[in-house]
Design a protein around this motif. Structure first.
Motif, mmCIF file in Angstrom:
data_model
loop_
_atom_site.group_PDB
_atom_site.id
_atom_site.type_symbol
_atom_site.label_atom_id
_atom_site.label_comp_id
_atom_site.label_asym_id
_atom_site.label_seq_id
_atom_site.Cartn_x
_atom_site.Cartn_y
_atom_site.Cartn_z
ATOM 1 N N ARG A 229 0.073 -8.418 -2.910
ATOM 2 C CA ARG A 229 -1.189 -8.256 -3.012
ATOM 3 C C ARG A 229 -2.371 -9.908 -2.746
ATOM 4 O O ARG A 229 -2.748 -10.001 -2.236
ATOM 5 C CB ARG A 229 -1.428 -8.359 -4.640
ATOM 6 N N THR A 234 -3.495 -4.056 -0.099
ATOM 7 C CA THR A 234 -3.888 -2.675 -1.511
ATOM 8 C C THR A 234 -3.173 -1.424 -1.260
ATOM 9 O O THR A 234 -3.495 -0.739 -1.969
ATOM 10 C CB THR A 234 -5.105 -2.420 -1.532
ATOM 11 N N THR A 235 -2.523 -0.671 -0.332
ATOM 12 C CA THR A 235 -2.035 0.541 0.144
ATOM 13 C C THR A 235 -0.839 0.921 0.138
ATOM 14 O O THR A 235 0.586 -0.679 0.406
ATOM 15 C CB THR A 235 -2.691 1.112 0.986
#
Length: 377
Positions: A229, A234-235
């Motif tokens: 993060r 974010t994936t």
């Protein structure tokens, strides 16, 4: 009970009791067949009666229909030795392979390298005896000494139970298994938790340890998620790409550092070589790491223990590295186990795990990679 009925009624359901049968056999064994007068004197029967009874039931019919006694199961006898009828019987007693340990008794022999806990406890009561002329204070003091000895025996039995229940008879073997099965963090946790294991059952201790391992793993996963993060990832696919790029960066950095070290070493070797050519430096003044190292002759392992377990290629590696077959198999098992657990194994990790000569580690590592037993990251 069947045994009591047989002792009362007789072995062959005749006028002879079982005790008389035993006396007859013992007397014949002592005086010999034919000395019926001496045999009859011992049995309490007539000589002719003894002869006819022995001929009828033991010579003419050597396999009579003897009563069937209940046979005790071997497991029941083992449970009786252990003292707990509800405890399951193990086909193999832990610690049986340890020299000097008697698993059925749960004791160590006097000549065992491992001694009993508080091994000198018996010295306090060796010459202890209570005389009628002793005063009350002396008797009370001696009884207190015996009471103290009983307490030390209970402590010794308590420590033995802890050793047996937690599989600590062969601590070296247990540590080796833990090192091969657990990673560094898990191994450290278990070592720190070992002093608290005696306050709980083995099952509870195993569950607590597993929960601690899970906690450490979750903390590591949370740290990785926080790292993703903070880098704007974010994936899940982005995290996989990030790990690949990070591993490649580390690998490139290590290669550059190795190349720089080799270049510095080459320049240093060239410098000393020039000084030596101009007779400005004596050979013994050159650092040992820069001197020419003589190649070691291969080790003859034909008669070494465990050589039959090696393949021809493994024998060649052992000979070139001058390793005993047993040591090579141990190093191989450690590296393969580490790779299966971590999913990756670099040469630097192999050196940290084995902690032996770096050249030998490199040869073993390259051999395992070449054979497909492990994969380099």
């Amino acid at each position: 009970m069947v045994e009591a009925r047989i002792m009362e009624e007789g072995l062959f359901f005749s006028e002879w009791t079982t005790q008389e049968e035993l006396k007859l056999l013992e007397s014949i064994d002592e005086y010999g067949y034919g000395n019926w007068v001496s045999v009859a004197a011992q049995v309490g029967k007539d000589a002719e009666e003894c002869r006819s009874h022995y001929d009828q039931f033991y010579l003419c019919n050597p396999h009579p229909a003897l009563p069937v006694l209940p046979v005790k199961c071997e497991e029941d006898s083992l449970r009786a030795m252990d003292g707990d009828p509800n405890e399951p019987v193990l086909p193999y007693y832990p610690g049986a392979e340890i020299s000097g340990y008697m698993p059925l008794r749960g004791d160590f022999t006097v000549l065992s390298p491992l001694q009993e806990a508080d091994n000198d406890a018996e010295e306090e009561i060796t010459d202890l005896n209570i005389d009628p002329e002793d005063s009350k204070i002396v008797i009370a003091l001696k009884l207190a000494t015996v009471k103290s000895y009983c307490w030390r025996l209970r402590q010794r039995a308590y420590r033995k139970s802890i050793i047996r229940e937690y599989g600590l008879l062969d601590i070296r073997k247990q540590l080796a298994m833990d090192q091969a099965r657990l990673n560094k963090k898990q191994f450290k946790i278990k070592q720190q938790f070992r002093s608290f294991m005696r306050f709980m059952s083995p099952e509870t201790a195993g569950k607590v340890l597993q929960s601690l391992y899970t906690e450490v793993q979750l903390c590591e996963e949370i740290r990785k998620l926080q790292e993703y993060r903070s880098n704007g990832i974010t994936t899940l696919r982005g995290s996989e790409l990030y790990e690949k790029l990070l591993a490649r960066r580390k690998r490139v950095k290590e290669e550059h550092e190795d190349a720089a070290r080799r270049e510095c070493a080459a320049e240093e070797a060239l410098f000393y070589h020039i000084l030596q050519q101009k007779n400005l430096l004596k050979p013994q003044d050159i650092p040992k790491r820069l001197r020419e190292v003589k190649k070691e002759t291969p080790l003859d392992i034909k008669h070494c223990i465990g050589v039959e377990k090696l393949s021809p290629d493994e024998k060649e590696v052992c000979s070139q590295c001058r390793l005993q077959p047993k040591a090579f198999l141990q190093y191989k098992q450690v590296l393969v186990s580490y790779w299966k657990q971590e999913g990756a194994l670099r040469l630097a990790d192999a050196r940290k795990v084995l902690k032996i000569d770096v050249n030998k580690t490199r040869k073993i590592y390259n051999f395992l990679v070449e054979k497909g037993l492990i994969q380099s990251s």
